[in-house]
Write a protein that holds these residues in place. Sequence first.
Motif, PDB file in Angstrom:
ATOM      1  N   PHE A 114     -24.783 -29.192 -58.395  1.00 11.80           N
ATOM      2  CA  PHE A 114     -24.333 -29.692 -57.089  1.00 11.80           C
ATOM      3  C   PHE A 114     -23.950 -31.168 -57.189  1.00 11.80           C
ATOM      4  O   PHE A 114     -22.928 -31.601 -56.629  1.00 11.80           O
ATOM      5  N   ILE A 115     -24.748 -31.964 -57.905  1.00 15.25           N
ATOM      6  CA  ILE A 115     -24.446 -33.392 -58.061  1.00 15.25           C
ATOM      7  C   ILE A 115     -23.107 -33.582 -58.776  1.00 15.25           C
ATOM      8  O   ILE A 115     -22.298 -34.437 -58.399  1.00 15.25           O
ATOM      9  N   VAL A 116     -22.850 -32.739 -59.790  1.00 12.64           N
ATOM     10  CA  VAL A 116     -21.567 -32.825 -60.482  1.00 12.64           C
ATOM     11  C   VAL A 116     -20.427 -32.525 -59.506  1.00 12.64           C
ATOM     12  O   VAL A 116     -19.392 -33.199 -59.500  1.00 12.64           O
ATOM     13  N   LEU A 117     -20.624 -31.528 -58.638  1.00 13.98           N
ATOM     14  CA  LEU A 117     -19.606 -31.217 -57.625  1.00 13.98           C
ATOM     15  C   LEU A 117     -19.367 -32.417 -56.716  1.00 13.98           C
ATOM     16  O   LEU A 117     -18.232 -32.770 -56.413  1.00 13.98           O
ATOM     17  N   VAL A 118     -20.462 -33.049 -56.271  1.00 15.16           N
ATOM     18  CA  VAL A 118     -20.358 -34.185 -55.353  1.00 15.16           C
ATOM     19  C   VAL A 118     -19.515 -35.296 -55.973  1.00 15.16           C
ATOM     20  O   VAL A 118     -18.683 -35.904 -55.308  1.00 15.16           O
ATOM     21  N   PHE A 119     -19.684 -35.535 -57.277  1.00 18.80           N
ATOM     22  CA  PHE A 119     -18.968 -36.642 -57.907  1.00 18.80           C
ATOM     23  C   PHE A 119     -17.581 -36.248 -58.394  1.00 18.80           C
ATOM     24  O   PHE A 119     -16.633 -36.993 -58.247  1.00 18.80           O
ATOM     25  N   PHE A 120     -17.439 -35.059 -59.000  1.00 18.63           N
ATOM     26  CA  PHE A 120     -16.240 -34.782 -59.782  1.00 18.63           C
ATOM     27  C   PHE A 120     -15.329 -33.706 -59.205  1.00 18.63           C
ATOM     28  O   PHE A 120     -14.287 -33.435 -59.777  1.00 18.63           O
ATOM     29  N   ALA A 121     -15.697 -33.092 -58.078  1.00 19.96           N
ATOM     30  CA  ALA A 121     -14.803 -32.092 -57.495  1.00 19.96           C
ATOM     31  C   ALA A 121     -13.528 -32.779 -57.005  1.00 19.96           C
ATOM     32  O   ALA A 121     -13.463 -34.004 -56.908  1.00 19.96           O
ATOM     33  N   LYS A 122     -12.526 -31.952 -56.683  1.00 20.05           N
ATOM     34  CA  LYS A 122     -11.253 -32.528 -56.240  1.00 20.05           C
ATOM     35  C   LYS A 122     -11.409 -33.338 -54.958  1.00 20.05           C
ATOM     36  O   LYS A 122     -10.636 -34.247 -54.686  1.00 20.05           O
ATOM     37  N   SER A 123     -12.424 -32.980 -54.150  1.00 22.82           N
ATOM     38  CA  SER A 123     -12.649 -33.756 -52.926  1.00 22.82           C
ATOM     39  C   SER A 123     -13.912 -34.593 -53.073  1.00 22.82           C
ATOM     40  O   SER A 123     -14.547 -34.955 -52.093  1.00 22.82           O
ATOM     41  N   GLY A 124     -14.297 -34.885 -54.316  1.00 18.48           N
ATOM     42  CA  GLY A 124     -15.539 -35.606 -54.568  1.00 18.48           C
ATOM     43  C   GLY A 124     -15.398 -37.110 -54.477  1.00 18.48           C
ATOM     44  O   GLY A 124     -14.357 -37.640 -54.097  1.00 18.48           O
ATOM     45  N   LEU A 125     -16.477 -37.786 -54.865  1.00 18.84           N
ATOM     46  CA  LEU A 125     -16.525 -39.235 -54.731  1.00 18.84           C
ATOM     47  C   LEU A 125     -15.519 -39.938 -55.638  1.00 18.84           C
ATOM     48  O   LEU A 125     -14.850 -40.890 -55.219  1.00 18.84           O
TER      49      LEU A 125
ATOM     50  N   PHE B 223     -26.284 -22.929 -49.699  1.00 24.57           N
ATOM     51  CA  PHE B 223     -25.848 -24.183 -49.086  1.00 24.57           C
ATOM     52  C   PHE B 223     -25.061 -25.061 -50.061  1.00 24.57           C
ATOM     53  O   PHE B 223     -24.309 -25.933 -49.638  1.00 24.57           O
ATOM     54  N   LEU B 224     -25.265 -24.833 -51.371  1.00 25.29           N
ATOM     55  CA  LEU B 224     -24.644 -25.728 -52.356  1.00 25.29           C
ATOM     56  C   LEU B 224     -23.123 -25.631 -52.326  1.00 25.29           C
ATOM     57  O   LEU B 224     -22.428 -26.571 -52.691  1.00 25.29           O
ATOM     58  N   GLY B 225     -22.583 -24.491 -51.894  1.00 22.28           N
ATOM     59  CA  GLY B 225     -21.145 -24.335 -51.876  1.00 22.28           C
ATOM     60  C   GLY B 225     -20.489 -24.765 -50.570  1.00 22.28           C
ATOM     61  O   GLY B 225     -19.271 -24.703 -50.446  1.00 22.28           O
ATOM     62  N   ASP B 226     -21.286 -25.188 -49.581  1.00 26.46           N
ATOM     63  CA  ASP B 226     -20.731 -25.583 -48.287  1.00 26.46           C
ATOM     64  C   ASP B 226     -19.774 -26.763 -48.406  1.00 26.46           C
ATOM     65  O   ASP B 226     -19.972 -27.656 -49.239  1.00 26.46           O
ATOM     66  N   ALA B 227     -18.744 -26.776 -47.554  1.00 27.95           N
ATOM     67  CA  ALA B 227     -17.835 -27.921 -47.533  1.00 27.95           C
ATOM     68  C   ALA B 227     -18.576 -29.159 -47.025  1.00 27.95           C
ATOM     69  O   ALA B 227     -18.374 -30.267 -47.514  1.00 27.95           O
ATOM     70  N   ASP B 228     -19.453 -28.950 -46.049  1.00 29.92           N
ATOM     71  CA  ASP B 228     -20.278 -30.049 -45.560  1.00 29.92           C
ATOM     72  C   ASP B 228     -21.520 -30.136 -46.455  1.00 29.92           C
ATOM     73  O   ASP B 228     -22.325 -29.216 -46.493  1.00 29.92           O
ATOM     74  N   ARG B 229     -21.626 -31.244 -47.189  1.00 33.04           N
ATOM     75  CA  ARG B 229     -22.663 -31.292 -48.232  1.00 33.04           C
ATOM     76  C   ARG B 229     -23.996 -31.831 -47.740  1.00 33.04           C
ATOM     77  O   ARG B 229     -24.920 -31.982 -48.526  1.00 33.04           O
ATOM     78  N   SER B 230     -24.095 -32.126 -46.423  1.00 32.14           N
ATOM     79  CA  SER B 230     -25.290 -32.835 -45.968  1.00 32.14           C
ATOM     80  C   SER B 230     -26.549 -31.975 -46.049  1.00 32.14           C
ATOM     81  O   SER B 230     -27.595 -32.440 -46.483  1.00 32.14           O
ATOM     82  N   VAL B 231     -26.449 -30.686 -45.647  1.00 29.26           N
ATOM     83  CA  VAL B 231     -27.653 -29.845 -45.648  1.00 29.26           C
ATOM     84  C   VAL B 231     -28.142 -29.615 -47.078  1.00 29.26           C
ATOM     85  O   VAL B 231     -29.342 -29.726 -47.367  1.00 29.26           O
ATOM     86  N   ALA B 232     -27.202 -29.325 -47.992  1.00 29.14           N
ATOM     87  CA  ALA B 232     -27.595 -29.114 -49.390  1.00 29.14           C
ATOM     88  C   ALA B 232     -28.265 -30.368 -49.953  1.00 29.14           C
ATOM     89  O   ALA B 232     -29.255 -30.276 -50.679  1.00 29.14           O
ATOM     90  N   SER B 233     -27.728 -31.552 -49.599  1.00 34.56           N
ATOM     91  CA  SER B 233     -28.316 -32.805 -50.091  1.00 34.56           C
ATOM     92  C   SER B 233     -29.733 -32.958 -49.580  1.00 34.56           C
ATOM     93  O   SER B 233     -30.651 -33.271 -50.348  1.00 34.56           O
ATOM     94  N   ALA B 234     -29.919 -32.728 -48.276  1.00 32.63           N
ATOM     95  CA  ALA B 234     -31.250 -32.889 -47.693  1.00 32.63           C
ATOM     96  C   ALA B 234     -32.231 -31.899 -48.320  1.00 32.63           C
ATOM     97  O   ALA B 234     -33.371 -32.244 -48.642  1.00 32.63           O
ATOM     98  N   LEU B 235     -31.772 -30.654 -48.536  1.00 31.06           N
ATOM     99  CA  LEU B 235     -32.659 -29.644 -49.131  1.00 31.06           C
ATOM    100  C   LEU B 235     -33.018 -29.997 -50.573  1.00 31.06           C
ATOM    101  O   LEU B 235     -34.140 -29.765 -51.023  1.00 31.06           O
ATOM    102  N   THR B 236     -32.045 -30.556 -51.317  1.00 29.77           N
ATOM    103  CA  THR B 236     -32.317 -30.966 -52.697  1.00 29.77           C
ATOM    104  C   THR B 236     -33.370 -32.069 -52.735  1.00 29.77           C
ATOM    105  O   THR B 236     -34.284 -32.059 -53.566  1.00 29.77           O
TER     106      THR B 236
END
Lengths: 295, 264
Positions: A114-125, B223-236
Amino acid sequence: MRPALHTVLKLAPVLLPCLLLFGGGLALAVAQSLGLWLPFPHAGAMGDAYVALWKGHMADSFLLSLRVGLVSAALSVVLGTMLAVGLWRMPAGLQQLGVVYKIPLILPHIAVAFIVLVFFAKSGLLSSLAYHAGLIDRPAAFPSLVFGGSGVGMIMAYVYKETPFVLLMAYASLKRLDGRLLDTAHMLGAGMWMQWRCVLLPHLAPALHTSFIILFLYAFGAFEIPFLLGESKPGMLSIEAYNLYFQRDLSFRPQAMAVLVCMFVFSLGFIVLYMRAVQRFASRRPGAAARERKL
Amino acid sequence: MRRPYSHLLYPLFLAFFLVPLAVLVLYAMAPGWRWPDVLPASLSGRAFGFLASRSGIIARHMGASLVYSLATTGLTLLLCLAPAHHLARHTFRGKAVLEGVLLAPALVPSMTFSMGIHYAFIRLGLADTMPGVVLALSVFSYPYMLRALITGFQSFGPEYEQCARHLGAGWWMRLTQVELPLLVPAMVAGGSVVFLVAFSEYFLVFLIGGGVVPSYTGYLFPFLGDADRSVASALTLLFLLVPVSLFLLVELLVTRAYRRRGMY
């Protein structure tokens, strides 16, 4: 009591579960891959499943699994070793604060993916940063690191998760090394490269070899990170097995098991060959006897 | 030789290991954070509100994960004590090979044995049950416990045990009064790894538990695949909290017990 009987009795608490559950699971996987003991009658010859794998696109999956495993394990070992030596050289107070490195060890694999997605996805950071730097104008223009078919996303996730593991192993080993050895080498005129080659690496070698085997085999056969970050064609071997088992009808069960059996046999072969190569390499070099004992 | 610039590496440590976590904290606090904002435009407690509204179901999954992880830790400890003692104290023919075989379940892909055993578990009625999950998790996590206990036994040698035996202590007394207290650091080390492996496992619990046995990783996964990442982040972040607080608690209890016995 006879010693042999004593040994068997004392070891029974792990030997029994190991033989029954682990050995039994393996035996069932092999049997099902051959078409035996299936929940339905199997039509066809014993080796059909393996022949089907050979004819399909499994070779691509194998190469992808191999690449992801080798690259991620090698990068983790290099990065983890460098960080471990860096941490070892820090002042004592900072070494204590260095425990932050254990965070990725605690995070589950799916969270690291999930962290990799957050940083490196096309809509990531990073994509957002690239937009502000004027490099791209829309998310789609960002290079497909994660689902691009090259396995880069999975490799990044494994490296982030496994580097602290190498750090832990190498740092524990460095704790048993007298730091003054490096001072002596330095005073005798050894440069940075010489210190690494002649003092640090020979001392760390056993820990690093163990780490490499563990990490390579894990990345080669694990399911969770490819499930989140993997591409579908070719998929990692674990994903192919999963799809054959869960997504297709029951007649594909032998093929799913055949993939798993092949993964298992390859892993065993890898351990044996790797250990043998390490021993042969070590025995050729001077001072081999001393290193042999550590191995 | 402590190099004068060695402390400069520390910021790199922080960046590599802490920044991802900081980003997760930001995401948890900013549900509307989207491309191309480098920093969230506005903060809100919506993700935490969502967690609070689901607190019952989250607690149920978390509790089940805790139960099977702790049960796995306890079971592996129980199974490994005698074998670790024997492997640390005795030599016999074929010992190296046997040790290698006993460590294998942690090395080779766990999918092979687990998907094979799945069918047997269905027949035996162990599939989709908590004991089945604990058994399957134990099979591929016990090598970590065995390794730690062998090292633990080796670290203090057989003299304590012999001394107690000469003083007339029976095996139960030797075990509970001499060996186990000395073995605590090794048990904590092995137990931490086994607990972590079990607690963060997704696939085995999903396969053997069949979705009937709740698990925190199983709850987190969609939740990890959601477009809105806030819930997955909080759960992690919530996930991290459990092992960290458990480790702190164990550390505290062990230090206190040691101090009371005057071992430190």
